[in-house]
Each structure stands twice: as structure tokens, then as C-alpha cells.
Design a protein around this motif. Structure first.
Motif, PDB file in Angstrom:
ATOM      1  N   PHE A   8       0.809  -1.223   0.000  1.00 42.68           N
ATOM      2  CA  PHE A   8       0.000   0.000   0.000  1.00 42.68           C
ATOM      3  C   PHE A   8       0.842   1.273   0.000  1.00 42.68           C
ATOM      4  O   PHE A   8       0.523   2.252   0.684  1.00 42.68           O
ATOM      5  CB  PHE A   8      -0.949  -0.021   1.207  1.00 42.68           C
ATOM      6  N   SER A   9       1.893   1.276  -0.813  1.00 40.65           N
ATOM      7  CA  SER A   9       2.790   2.429  -0.839  1.00 40.65           C
ATOM      8  C   SER A   9       2.116   3.667  -1.434  1.00 40.65           C
ATOM      9  O   SER A   9       2.298   4.789  -0.935  1.00 40.65           O
ATOM     10  CB  SER A   9       4.060   2.095  -1.624  1.00 40.65           C
ATOM     11  N   LYS A  10       1.346   3.499  -2.503  1.00 40.62           N
ATOM     12  CA  LYS A  10       0.700   4.660  -3.140  1.00 40.62           C
ATOM     13  C   LYS A  10      -0.362   5.263  -2.224  1.00 40.62           C
ATOM     14  O   LYS A  10      -0.486   6.485  -2.124  1.00 40.62           O
ATOM     15  CB  LYS A  10       0.101   4.262  -4.487  1.00 40.62           C
ATOM     16  N   LEU A  11      -1.150   4.417  -1.570  1.00 39.39           N
ATOM     17  CA  LEU A  11      -2.129   4.910  -0.618  1.00 39.39           C
ATOM     18  C   LEU A  11      -1.435   5.647   0.523  1.00 39.39           C
ATOM     19  O   LEU A  11      -1.862   6.740   0.915  1.00 39.39           O
ATOM     20  CB  LEU A  11      -2.965   3.754  -0.061  1.00 39.39           C
ATOM     21  N   SER A  12      -0.377   5.075   1.049  1.00 39.83           N
ATOM     22  CA  SER A  12       0.354   5.714   2.144  1.00 39.83           C
ATOM     23  C   SER A  12       0.917   7.063   1.724  1.00 39.83           C
ATOM     24  O   SER A  12       0.851   8.042   2.480  1.00 39.83           O
ATOM     25  CB  SER A  12       1.485   4.797   2.627  1.00 39.83           C
ATOM     26  N   GLU A  13       1.451   7.136   0.506  1.00 33.02           N
ATOM     27  CA  GLU A  13       1.998   8.399   0.013  1.00 33.02           C
ATOM     28  C   GLU A  13       0.907   9.462  -0.129  1.00 33.02           C
ATOM     29  O   GLU A  13       1.119  10.632   0.209  1.00 33.02           O
ATOM     30  CB  GLU A  13       2.689   8.175  -1.333  1.00 33.02           C
ATOM     31  N   ALA A  14      -0.267   9.066  -0.614  1.00 24.10           N
ATOM     32  CA  ALA A  14      -1.369  10.011  -0.781  1.00 24.10           C
ATOM     33  C   ALA A  14      -1.839  10.538   0.572  1.00 24.10           C
ATOM     34  O   ALA A  14      -2.145  11.734   0.717  1.00 24.10           O
ATOM     35  CB  ALA A  14      -2.522   9.347  -1.525  1.00 24.10           C
ATOM     36  N   ILE A  15      -1.898   9.661   1.575  1.00 28.90           N
ATOM     37  CA  ILE A  15      -2.297  10.076   2.923  1.00 28.90           C
ATOM     38  C   ILE A  15      -1.275  11.053   3.503  1.00 28.90           C
ATOM     39  O   ILE A  15      -1.629  12.123   4.024  1.00 28.90           O
ATOM     40  CB  ILE A  15      -2.437   8.856   3.840  1.00 28.90           C
ATOM     41  N   GLU A  16      -0.001  10.695   3.410  1.00 31.69           N
ATOM     42  CA  GLU A  16       1.041  11.536   3.994  1.00 31.69           C
ATOM     43  C   GLU A  16       1.108  12.884   3.297  1.00 31.69           C
ATOM     44  O   GLU A  16       1.298  13.919   3.950  1.00 31.69           O
ATOM     45  CB  GLU A  16       2.380  10.807   3.933  1.00 31.69           C
ATOM     46  N   SER A  17       0.932  12.901   1.983  1.00 31.71           N
ATOM     47  CA  SER A  17       0.935  14.169   1.245  1.00 31.71           C
ATOM     48  C   SER A  17      -0.239  15.043   1.671  1.00 31.71           C
ATOM     49  O   SER A  17      -0.088  16.256   1.898  1.00 31.71           O
ATOM     50  CB  SER A  17       0.869  13.889  -0.260  1.00 31.71           C
ATOM     51  N   THR A  18      -1.414  14.442   1.799  1.00 32.33           N
ATOM     52  CA  THR A  18      -2.600  15.191   2.219  1.00 32.33           C
ATOM     53  C   THR A  18      -2.429  15.748   3.623  1.00 32.33           C
ATOM     54  O   THR A  18      -2.707  16.933   3.881  1.00 32.33           O
ATOM     55  CB  THR A  18      -3.850  14.289   2.174  1.00 32.33           C
ATOM     56  N   ASN A  19      -1.962  14.921   4.540  1.00 40.16           N
ATOM     57  CA  ASN A  19      -1.831  15.368   5.924  1.00 40.16           C
ATOM     58  C   ASN A  19      -0.729  16.401   6.098  1.00 40.16           C
ATOM     59  O   ASN A  19      -0.843  17.309   6.928  1.00 40.16           O
ATOM     60  CB  ASN A  19      -1.598  14.170   6.845  1.00 40.16           C
ATOM     61  N   LEU A  20       0.326  16.291   5.318  1.00 38.80           N
ATOM     62  CA  LEU A  20       1.413  17.272   5.396  1.00 38.80           C
ATOM     63  C   LEU A  20       0.926  18.658   4.992  1.00 38.80           C
ATOM     64  O   LEU A  20       1.322  19.676   5.578  1.00 38.80           O
ATOM     65  CB  LEU A  20       2.568  16.828   4.492  1.00 38.80           C
ATOM     66  N   ARG A  21       0.035  18.721   4.012  1.00 31.70           N
ATOM     67  CA  ARG A  21      -0.468  19.993   3.506  1.00 31.70           C
ATOM     68  C   ARG A  21      -1.643  20.538   4.307  1.00 31.70           C
ATOM     69  O   ARG A  21      -2.008  21.710   4.164  1.00 31.70           O
ATOM     70  CB  ARG A  21      -0.907  19.831   2.043  1.00 31.70           C
ATOM     71  N   ASN A  22      -2.264  19.687   5.136  1.00 33.09           N
ATOM     72  CA  ASN A  22      -3.522  20.073   5.776  1.00 33.09           C
ATOM     73  C   ASN A  22      -3.541  19.773   7.272  1.00 33.09           C
ATOM     74  O   ASN A  22      -4.570  19.404   7.821  1.00 33.09           O
ATOM     75  CB  ASN A  22      -4.685  19.349   5.085  1.00 33.09           C
ATOM     76  N   LYS A  23      -2.416  19.933   7.926  1.00 38.18           N
ATOM     77  CA  LYS A  23      -2.335  19.841   9.389  1.00 38.18           C
ATOM     78  C   LYS A  23      -2.935  18.545   9.923  1.00 38.18           C
ATOM     79  O   LYS A  23      -3.664  18.537  10.889  1.00 38.18           O
ATOM     80  CB  LYS A  23      -3.023  21.062  10.030  1.00 38.18           C
ATOM     81  N   HIS A  24      -2.608  17.446   9.237  1.00 41.80           N
ATOM     82  CA  HIS A  24      -2.995  16.099   9.684  1.00 41.80           C
ATOM     83  C   HIS A  24      -4.506  15.968   9.867  1.00 41.80           C
ATOM     84  O   HIS A  24      -4.986  15.449  10.878  1.00 41.80           O
ATOM     85  CB  HIS A  24      -2.243  15.733  10.963  1.00 41.80           C
ATOM     86  N   ILE A  25      -5.232  16.400   8.870  1.00 35.17           N
ATOM     87  CA  ILE A  25      -6.694  16.390   8.942  1.00 35.17           C
ATOM     88  C   ILE A  25      -7.283  14.994   8.786  1.00 35.17           C
ATOM     89  O   ILE A  25      -8.357  14.698   9.311  1.00 35.17           O
ATOM     90  CB  ILE A  25      -7.277  17.357   7.892  1.00 35.17           C
ATOM     91  N   LEU A  26      -6.595  14.086   8.076  1.00 31.34           N
ATOM     92  CA  LEU A  26      -7.085  12.714   7.922  1.00 31.34           C
ATOM     93  C   LEU A  26      -6.788  11.919   9.178  1.00 31.34           C
ATOM     94  O   LEU A  26      -5.655  11.912   9.673  1.00 31.34           O
ATOM     95  CB  LEU A  26      -6.429  12.029   6.720  1.00 31.34           C
ATOM     96  N   ARG A  27      -7.793  11.187   9.711  1.00 28.40           N
ATOM     97  CA  ARG A  27      -7.624  10.476  10.970  1.00 28.40           C
ATOM     98  C   ARG A  27      -7.681   8.956  10.815  1.00 28.40           C
ATOM     99  O   ARG A  27      -6.878   8.240  11.415  1.00 28.40           O
ATOM    100  CB  ARG A  27      -8.701  10.929  11.973  1.00 28.40           C
ATOM    101  N   ASN A  28      -8.636   8.444  10.051  1.00 30.28           N
ATOM    102  CA  ASN A  28      -8.728   7.008   9.788  1.00 30.28           C
ATOM    103  C   ASN A  28      -8.842   6.792   8.292  1.00 30.28           C
ATOM    104  O   ASN A  28      -9.619   7.478   7.625  1.00 30.28           O
ATOM    105  CB  ASN A  28      -9.961   6.385  10.458  1.00 30.28           C
ATOM    106  N   VAL A  29      -8.079   5.843   7.768  1.00 25.92           N
ATOM    107  CA  VAL A  29      -8.171   5.479   6.351  1.00 25.92           C
ATOM    108  C   VAL A  29      -8.070   3.961   6.254  1.00 25.92           C
ATOM    109  O   VAL A  29      -7.044   3.374   6.611  1.00 25.92           O
ATOM    110  CB  VAL A  29      -7.071   6.138   5.504  1.00 25.92           C
ATOM    111  N   TYR A  30      -9.154   3.347   5.786  1.00 25.38           N
ATOM    112  CA  TYR A  30      -9.151   1.887   5.680  1.00 25.38           C
ATOM    113  C   TYR A  30     -10.127   1.432   4.598  1.00 25.38           C
ATOM    114  O   TYR A  30     -11.049   2.151   4.222  1.00 25.38           O
ATOM    115  CB  TYR A  30      -9.477   1.226   7.021  1.00 25.38           C
TER     116      TYR A  30
END
Length: 266
Positions: free
Chosen positions: A108-130
Motif C-alpha cells: 500500500f505504498s501509493k495509498l500511504s503516500e497520498a495520505i502523507e501528502s494530504t496530511n502534510l499539507r492540511n495539518k494532519h486532517i485525515l484520521r482514519n483510512v481503511y
């Protein structure tokens, strides 16, 4: 034209979801690759360790809901397990966080990268992803997810044609591949899959952006502490407060759910 309201929210309000949506096909491919090519031991590990378990959300009959993912309460799965010292007797003597990390990186490298990119730009707004999969015949008991600090987005990955839908309040809503359905899950809802095929979405819980970040972080911490005491395998996602009150069955015109809900509690 789609009509949005207080519980069915316009995804355009949440532009930080675009990174995940833009990569939905790659995320779907990672899911299908894992399901088709992972070993039986890897599949069992993901099911046992990497997904939230609920003691309150029930299903009708033998049809099941399965879930596993990579982010919980803002922490990658291996960090969440380590931080909360979750023990898995079936994996005693094994380094579970390391095994979760290896599985996440491998599949799940691409999913992980998308999450980390989103959270880096938006003050860790994503909390659960499954990933959440409805197996054929699934019918879920009416319930709420009492998370007043968060909304829940569903990114359609594999959605068969037919009657697979979310009943929430007075409406029946549908998932579509490559699109987000965003809901406030503090309203009573009961999804189902009356098709002969599995339905899989990416479940994305995120902080309500219009609420002060200090406040929602405090609220999240309180809920997680309570839920982890109740059930450490919930990964902080589900809790006892998820039960819909009887009044909601009547108020929202869902009283037809009441009889078999009572049967499940018997």
C-alpha cells in the motif's frame, strides 16, 4: 442534481480529499493486488490486526463486513499498535508493529503516500483510512457513529450494479467508483448490499475543518481513550455510544428496521 443537506455533504467542500480521489484507480489496484496475490498468512494478519473491530455494529444473518487499513487516529497502523501497546495472542512472540509496517510498505505504498501528502499539507486532517468491504447479502443494524468532531468520506473503489446503498435518515444514497460520498455519521444509518458481489470503498474519516483544531484533537483523545478501554481492537473507531436510540427509528422513518434489530439483541 444532487441535493446536499446537514448529513449528506458536498465533497467539494473538502478539497483536501482530491489527492486520494485523483489516485483512486492506483489505490483500487493496490487493494485488488493484495486480495489476489497476498499469502493466506498475510490476508489473515490484515484481517486480525489492521482493521477496526466493533462489538456494537451488528449484521443480519451470516453476511459480513470486513475492514483493514493503514491509518488510525492520525497514526500509521504500525505506530498505532505500538503507541497503544495492543496485544494479539495469536501473534505472541512476534513483533506485530513491524509485521504491519512490512505489509503496509509492500502492498500500500501509493495509498500511504497520498495520505502523507494530504496530511502534510492540511495539518494532519485525515484520521482514519481503511478499506471497507460489504459482502453479498450484508444488512447492517441501524446505528450511529458518535464522532461529532469528524465526517466520513467513502471513496468508491469496487461498486457493483444493483441494490447496494446507505440508508441515512430519510434518504437512500449510493456509492460510485472514483467518487466520494461524504456523510455526517452522527445521524442514524444502516447500509446494505443486496447484490451477489462485494462492494469495497476507501473509508476516510477526517476532522471537521470548521472546528478549532485544539478542540477536535481533545475530543478525539477522549473518545480514543474510552474506546480502547472498552475494546482495544476497535482501534479507536467504534464504541458503545454507536447504538442508535429507539426514538431515531421512528423520527427518521426507519421503524421497519426495529423488529430485526430487536431480534439481533435477543
Amino acid at each position: 442534481m444532487t441535493q446536499f443537506n446537514e448529513y449528506h455533504l458536498d465533497p467539494q467542500q473538502f478539497p483536501f480529499l482530491q489527492i486520494l480521489q485523483q489516485h483512486w484507480q492506483a489505490i483500487r489496484d493496490e487493494f485488488t493486488t493484495f486480495k489476489h496475490h497476498a499469502s493466506e498468512a498475510e490476508l489473515q494478519f490484515a484481517d486480525a490486526v489492521m482493521g477496526p473491530k466493533s462489538k456494537t455494529v451488528k449484521t443480519k444473518g451470516n453476511a459480513k463486513y470486513s475492514a483493514f487499513g493503514v491509518l488510525f487516529q492520525g497514526l500509521l497502523i504500525e505506530n498505532y499498535i505500538h503507541t497503544h501497546h495492543i496485544e494479539y495472542p495469536q501473534y505472541a512472540g512476534q513483533h506485530v508493529p513491524e509485521k504491519a509496517l512490512q505489509l503496509r510498505v509492500k502492498y500500500f505504498s501509493k495509498l500511504s503516500e497520498a495520505i502523507e501528502s494530504t496530511n502534510l499539507r492540511n495539518k494532519h486532517i485525515l484520521r482514519n483510512v481503511y478499506f471497507g468491504t460489504f459482502h453479498p447479502g450484508l444488512d447492517v443494524k441501524l446505528h450511529v457513529n458518535y464522532n461529532p468532531h469528524m465526517n466520513r468520506g467513502y471513496l468508491g473503489l469496487i461498486v457493483p450494479q444493483g441494490d447496494v446503498a446507505m440508508k441515512i435518515c430519510h434518504e437512500k444514497l449510493y456509492w460510485y467508483e472514483g467518487e466520494f460520498l461524504v456523510l455526517d455519521h452522527s445521524y442514524p444509518h444502516c447500509p446494505h448490499n443486496y447484490t451477489e458481489y462485494e462492494r469495497t470503498v476507501l473509508v476516510v474519516d477526517f476532522f471537521k475543518p470548521d472546528q478549532p483544531r485544539d478542540e477536535v484533537l481533545r475530543m478525539e483523545q477522549e473518545f480514543v481513550e474510552e474506546r480502547m478501554r472498552e475494546n482495544p481492537y476497535s482501534l479507536g473507531v467504534f464504541g458503545k455510544s454507536d447504538k442508535a436510540p429507539v426514538e431515531d427509528f421512528i423520527k427518521y422513518g426507519l421503524s421497519h428496521q426495529l423488529e430485526w434489530d430487536k431480534a439481533l439483541d435477543a
